[in-house]
Enzyme design. Structure first.
Site, short mmCIF file in Angstrom:
data_model
loop_
_atom_site.label_atom_id
_atom_site.label_comp_id
_atom_site.label_asym_id
_atom_site.label_seq_id
_atom_site.Cartn_x
_atom_site.Cartn_y
_atom_site.Cartn_z
N HIS A 82 0.81 -1.39 -0.05
CA HIS A 82 -0.01 0.01 -0.04
C HIS A 82 0.99 1.22 -0.01
O HIS A 82 0.49 2.27 -0.45
CB HIS A 82 -0.80 -0.04 1.29
N HIS A 110 6.67 5.80 6.63
CA HIS A 110 6.16 5.72 5.24
C HIS A 110 5.60 6.86 4.57
O HIS A 110 5.43 7.89 5.10
CB HIS A 110 5.21 4.30 5.51
N HIS A 112 2.58 8.55 1.62
CA HIS A 112 1.27 8.42 0.74
C HIS A 112 1.27 9.39 -0.12
O HIS A 112 1.84 10.62 0.01
CB HIS A 112 0.07 8.87 1.69
N HIS A 136 4.51 9.82 7.03
CA HIS A 136 4.21 9.71 8.52
C HIS A 136 5.33 8.77 9.32
O HIS A 136 5.75 7.75 9.03
CB HIS A 136 2.78 8.54 8.36
N THR A 218 -4.73 5.57 9.37
CA THR A 218 -5.72 6.15 8.40
C THR A 218 -5.89 5.00 7.36
O THR A 218 -6.46 5.15 6.12
CB THR A 218 -4.75 7.23 7.40
N THR A 219 -5.43 3.84 7.70
CA THR A 219 -5.50 2.63 7.04
C THR A 219 -6.22 1.46 7.83
O THR A 219 -6.14 1.66 9.17
CB THR A 219 -4.42 2.10 6.44
ZN ZN Z 1 0.29 6.74 6.97
#
Ligand code: ZN
Length: 305
Positions: A82, A110, A112, A136, A218-219
């Protein structure tokens, strides 16, 4: 037991890589809550932050940059299916009560980012703007034995969010992630770094201005376990670097689709307070004095040169 089950579910989730997706559909964001009930709580992340609606708080201090400059014992680059992620073992702990309510230890960071040919990919929005990407840095409360134990506790996690804007200058720090990106093209591929680097490389210059609120992962599984810090000042990467990020990682083992557009849209605030460090009246007195001096220098220059 519960922790083991959650850990196992996360492993299975990653192995099949398809229990949730970012695109619309039965496994898309609006249906995450069907499989992950916490995705439907009233304290979800990200949110759209408006500076004007945030509350100045004199108890919030400035993050100490030196904490972030320490090198982890080991680091690896991972395509988690992801996102692009850097796992850190033996990393720093933030233990300053003026910035966070508990001791929080860093475990990974990680990104986004926007889908190919798009320029909006951050999760949080600030004053109506969605940035190109968002980094993040994930930390867990050290009163728990591991992140697996902390992940679903109300005081379990602290995440630092950093906006990434696009400009024309190469940010060498991002090459630490982008130069080896082809070694983790397939989900769950990992690469261990031989030379390590610190999280400080990915933080903005100004660590005194940020937004603070209580939210969630957020996931999926979307647990409400995060004390969020979203820095006001963005960092940057070049257009070329952005393109590499947008076109390098596959999102499934037999997939031709590239990871990108991997952000969740802002969630309802539901009356939550967003606070920010109080800045003592930054300019009113110094500015006129500064202007006076500038004016005097201008006069001196015309007189003598
Ligand atoms: Zn994140």
């Amino acid at each position: 037991m519960k922790v083991t089950v959650i850990a196992l579910l996360l492993v299975i989730d990653q192995a099949i890589g398809a229990t949730w997706v970012y695109s619309q559909g039965p496994k898309g964001p609006s249906n995450w809550l069907n499989s992950y009930a916490a995705c439907g709580t009233r304290a979800q992340s990200p949110i759209s932050i408006e500076h004007e609606n945030s509350v100045a708080n004199k108890n919030l201090g400035t993050f100490d940059r030196s904490v972030f400059t320490s090198l982890p014992a080991s680091m690896e680059l991972v395509n988690n299916g992801h996102a692009l992620q850097v796992n850190m073992d033996g990393s720093y702990t933030i233990s300053d009560r003026s910035v966070l309510p508990n001791d929080y230890k860093a475990v990974q960071f990680h990104l986004h980012w926007a889908a190919a040919n798009k320029s909006e990919g951050s999760e949080h929005w600030l004053n109506g703007k969605q940035y190109f990407a968002e980094l993040h840095v994930v930390h867990y409360n050290t009163k728990y034995a591991s992140i697996g134990e902390a992940v679903n506790k109300p005081d379990g996690l602290a995440v630092l969010g950093v906006f990434v804007d696009i400009n024309d200058e190469t940010n060498e720090h991002f090459n630490l992630l982008l130069n080896p990106i082809n070694r983790v093209q397939i989900p769950n591929q990992e690469m261990t770094y031989t030379s390590k680097f610190s999280v400080a490389n990915f933080l903005p210059t100004d660590l005194s201005e940020y937004y603070r609120y209580r939210g969630s992962l957020t996931t999926p599984p979307c647990f409400d376990s995060v004390v969020w810090t979203v820095f006001k000042e963005p960092i940057h990467m070049s257009r070329d670097q952005a393109r590499v990020l947008q076109t390098s990682l596959y999102d499934g083992i037999n997939s031709t689709a590239k990871v990108g557009g991997n952000f969740r849209l802002p969630q309802p605030i539901n009356g939550r307070e967003v606070s920010r460090p109080y800045k003592s009246g930054a300019n009113p007195i110094p500015l006129p004095i500064f202007l006076q001096i500038t004016a005097m220098l201008a006069v001196v220059k015309t007189l003598y040169f």
